[in-house]
Structure formats: structure tokens, C-alpha cells
Design a protein around this motif. Structure first.
Motif, PDB file in Angstrom:
ATOM      1  N   VAL A 177       3.271  65.578  42.718  1.00 61.91           N
ATOM      2  CA  VAL A 177       3.515  64.662  43.834  1.00 61.91           C
ATOM      3  C   VAL A 177       3.435  65.370  45.183  1.00 61.91           C
ATOM      4  N   GLY A 178       3.331  66.703  45.163  1.00 62.06           N
ATOM      5  CA  GLY A 178       3.158  67.468  46.391  1.00 62.06           C
ATOM      6  C   GLY A 178       2.781  68.893  46.050  1.00 62.06           C
ATOM      7  N   VAL A 179       1.955  69.502  46.901  1.00 63.70           N
ATOM      8  CA  VAL A 179       1.578  70.909  46.693  1.00 63.70           C
ATOM      9  C   VAL A 179       1.470  71.563  48.068  1.00 63.70           C
ATOM     10  N   TYR A 180       2.123  72.718  48.209  1.00 68.87           N
ATOM     11  CA  TYR A 180       2.316  73.328  49.522  1.00 68.87           C
ATOM     12  C   TYR A 180       1.973  74.811  49.523  1.00 68.87           C
ATOM     13  N   ALA A 181       1.619  75.293  50.711  1.00 68.18           N
ATOM     14  CA  ALA A 181       1.344  76.708  50.940  1.00 68.18           C
ATOM     15  C   ALA A 181       2.517  77.280  51.724  1.00 68.18           C
ATOM     16  N   THR A 182       3.273  78.170  51.109  1.00 68.19           N
ATOM     17  CA  THR A 182       4.424  78.800  51.749  1.00 68.19           C
ATOM     18  C   THR A 182       4.818  80.019  50.925  1.00 68.19           C
ATOM     19  N   ASN A 183       5.802  80.735  51.385  1.00 70.51           N
ATOM     20  CA  ASN A 183       6.394  81.809  50.581  1.00 70.51           C
ATOM     21  C   ASN A 183       7.485  81.180  49.724  1.00 70.51           C
ATOM     22  N   THR A 184       7.513  81.555  48.468  1.00 71.42           N
ATOM     23  CA  THR A 184       8.452  80.976  47.514  1.00 71.42           C
ATOM     24  C   THR A 184       9.247  82.106  46.876  1.00 71.42           C
ATOM     25  N   TYR A 185      10.564  81.891  46.730  1.00 66.39           N
ATOM     26  CA  TYR A 185      11.473  82.964  46.325  1.00 66.39           C
ATOM     27  C   TYR A 185      12.338  82.606  45.119  1.00 66.39           C
ATOM     28  N   ALA A 186      12.572  83.619  44.287  1.00 69.68           N
ATOM     29  CA  ALA A 186      13.640  83.578  43.284  1.00 69.68           C
ATOM     30  C   ALA A 186      14.823  84.276  43.953  1.00 69.68           C
ATOM     31  N   VAL A 187      16.017  83.701  43.813  1.00 71.10           N
ATOM     32  CA  VAL A 187      17.183  84.251  44.506  1.00 71.10           C
ATOM     33  C   VAL A 187      18.380  84.408  43.569  1.00 71.10           C
ATOM     34  N   ASN A 188      19.219  85.369  43.913  1.00 74.51           N
ATOM     35  CA  ASN A 188      20.528  85.543  43.273  1.00 74.51           C
ATOM     36  C   ASN A 188      21.564  85.088  44.292  1.00 74.51           C
ATOM     37  N   TYR A 189      22.525  84.264  43.874  1.00 71.70           N
ATOM     38  CA  TYR A 189      23.545  83.799  44.813  1.00 71.70           C
ATOM     39  C   TYR A 189      24.822  83.413  44.073  1.00 71.70           C
ATOM     40  N   THR A 190      25.905  83.355  44.830  1.00 72.01           N
ATOM     41  CA  THR A 190      27.165  82.852  44.305  1.00 72.01           C
ATOM     42  C   THR A 190      27.409  81.495  44.952  1.00 72.01           C
ATOM     43  N   PRO A 191      27.584  80.432  44.157  1.00 71.80           N
ATOM     44  CA  PRO A 191      27.777  79.105  44.723  1.00 71.80           C
ATOM     45  C   PRO A 191      28.981  79.052  45.679  1.00 71.80           C
ATOM     46  N   THR A 192      28.837  78.285  46.749  1.00 75.13           N
ATOM     47  CA  THR A 192      29.933  78.104  47.710  1.00 75.13           C
ATOM     48  C   THR A 192      31.086  77.330  47.075  1.00 75.13           C
ATOM     49  N   THR A 193      30.816  76.644  45.982  1.00 78.69           N
ATOM     50  CA  THR A 193      31.831  75.858  45.284  1.00 78.69           C
ATOM     51  C   THR A 193      32.613  76.700  44.277  1.00 78.69           C
ATOM     52  N   GLY A 194      32.295  78.015  44.220  1.00 79.31           N
ATOM     53  CA  GLY A 194      32.933  78.901  43.252  1.00 79.31           C
ATOM     54  C   GLY A 194      32.128  78.956  41.977  1.00 79.31           C
ATOM     55  N   GLY A 195      32.639  79.687  41.025  1.00 79.42           N
ATOM     56  CA  GLY A 195      31.937  79.810  39.753  1.00 79.42           C
ATOM     57  C   GLY A 195      31.141  81.095  39.679  1.00 79.42           C
ATOM     58  N   ALA A 196      30.475  81.253  38.562  1.00 74.17           N
ATOM     59  CA  ALA A 196      29.738  82.480  38.272  1.00 74.17           C
ATOM     60  C   ALA A 196      28.516  82.613  39.171  1.00 74.17           C
ATOM     61  N   PRO A 197      28.154  83.835  39.529  1.00 75.20           N
ATOM     62  CA  PRO A 197      26.918  84.052  40.288  1.00 75.20           C
ATOM     63  C   PRO A 197      25.708  83.533  39.501  1.00 75.20           C
ATOM     64  N   VAL A 198      24.724  83.032  40.230  1.00 80.75           N
ATOM     65  CA  VAL A 198      23.480  82.540  39.638  1.00 80.75           C
ATOM     66  C   VAL A 198      22.426  83.611  39.864  1.00 80.75           C
ATOM     67  N   LYS A 199      21.776  84.026  38.797  1.00 75.31           N
ATOM     68  CA  LYS A 199      20.753  85.068  38.862  1.00 75.31           C
ATOM     69  C   LYS A 199      19.361  84.458  38.716  1.00 75.31           C
ATOM     70  N   ASP A 200      18.446  84.918  39.547  1.00 77.27           N
ATOM     71  CA  ASP A 200      17.033  84.568  39.436  1.00 77.27           C
ATOM     72  C   ASP A 200      16.793  83.060  39.465  1.00 77.27           C
ATOM     73  N   HIS A 201      17.451  82.342  40.401  1.00 72.04           N
ATOM     74  CA  HIS A 201      17.202  80.898  40.546  1.00 72.04           C
ATOM     75  C   HIS A 201      15.785  80.699  41.070  1.00 72.04           C
ATOM     76  N   LYS A 202      15.000  79.955  40.327  1.00 70.02           N
ATOM     77  CA  LYS A 202      13.630  79.647  40.727  1.00 70.02           C
ATOM     78  C   LYS A 202      13.567  78.165  41.062  1.00 70.02           C
TER      79      LYS A 202
END
Length: 148
Positions: free
Chosen positions: A49-74
Motif C-alpha cells: 500500500v506504500g513504498v518509500y525511499a528513506t533510511n530504515t533502522y532496527a532499534v533497541n529500546y526500553t518502553p516508556t511504559t516500563g517492562g523489559a527492553p526490546v531488542k532489534d525492533h524492526k
């Protein structure tokens, strides 16, 4: 595969997104997803439904709502990072997320785990009896042409 909390409607794409020129899978293409970002995604049939040209990242983060860190979110795109500018960010760069793909993402501090410049897609697909609309994001290498 931390992605089970994604909403059924991904909403609109961020401001400033540019359509990709000559993508392998143009808007309207029927594809099969090879990614397994969340349960039920791998091998699901999808429609571009859409295709774009940009830089795309996998990220590691800790949710602002608490909980376990998320690794390699794509994936998150350049336009979903606060103050990221236009240049591709290096692995290890500290960023602030400005998207709500999942609860606790918006405003979370994150670290770039990896990146790509290949076209990035929004897709509609059926998963476990539900239709996911405008799911963001799948990169070109995570899909294949649907057999006719």
C-alpha cells in the motif's frame, strides 16, 4: 518478535516520506512476507500500500511504559526519530523514538542496532484471522512475489 502489540491499523505514514523510484514491488503488488517480526507474519500474503525511499533502522529500546527492553525492533524510519536529520545514522547512535508502532515507543530512548537504505514498505495483510492495515514497516528483502 516483539510486535504482538501492534495495532490492526498502522495509520498514516510520517510527514516527509518520499515515494521510492522503481521499487521491486510497486503499490498494489501482491507479495508474500518472509519476515517474522511478529507471530503469524511469516509467509502471510500481503498487498503493498506504500513504498518509500528513506533510511530504515532496527532499534533497541526500553518502553516508556516500563517492562523489559526490546531488542532489534524492526523497523523505524528516519522520519520516526526526533531530530535525526536526513543522513543515515551509524549503528550505536542514541536516538529518541517519535512513533507509536507499539505502546511505550513514543519518546523512548533507543540505540540504532542496524540500518538499511533499501526501499521500505507499508503493507496490508491477514494474520491469525485479522486484517492488519497499513502495517509499517517491511523492507524489500523481507518479501517475495506472490505466485499467481
Amino acid at each position: 518478535m516483539a510486535g504482538m502489540q501492534h495495532g490492526m491499523d498502522g495509520g498514516s505514514v510520517p510527514k516527509g516520506m518520499k515515494a521510492a523510484a522503481n521499487p521491486k514491488f510497486p503499490v498494489g503488488s501482491e507479495v508474500v512476507l518472509t519476515a517474522d517480526h511478529m507471530p503469524g507474519m511469516k509467509d502471510a500474503k500481503a498487498k503493498v500500500v506504500g513504498v518509500y525511499a528513506t533510511n530504515t533502522y532496527a532499534v533497541n529500546y526500553t518502553p516508556t511504559t516500563g517492562g523489559a527492553p526490546v531488542k532489534d525492533h524492526k523497523w523505524v524510519v528516519q522520519q520516526e526519530l526526533k531530530g535525526a536529520g536526513a543522513g543515515r545514522l551509524a549503528d550505536g547512535t542514541q536516538v529518541t523514538l517519535a512513533t507509536d508502532h507499539m505502546p511505550g515507543m513514543d519518546g523512548a530512548k533507543a540505540t540504532i542496532a542496524g540500518s538499511t537504505t533499501e526501499p521500505v514498505y507499508a503493507v496490508d495483510y491477514d494474520m491469525n484471522g485479522m486484517t492488519m492495515k497499513n502495517h509499517k514497516w517491511v523492507v524489500q528483502d523481507e518479501m517475495k512475489a506472490a505466485s499467481s
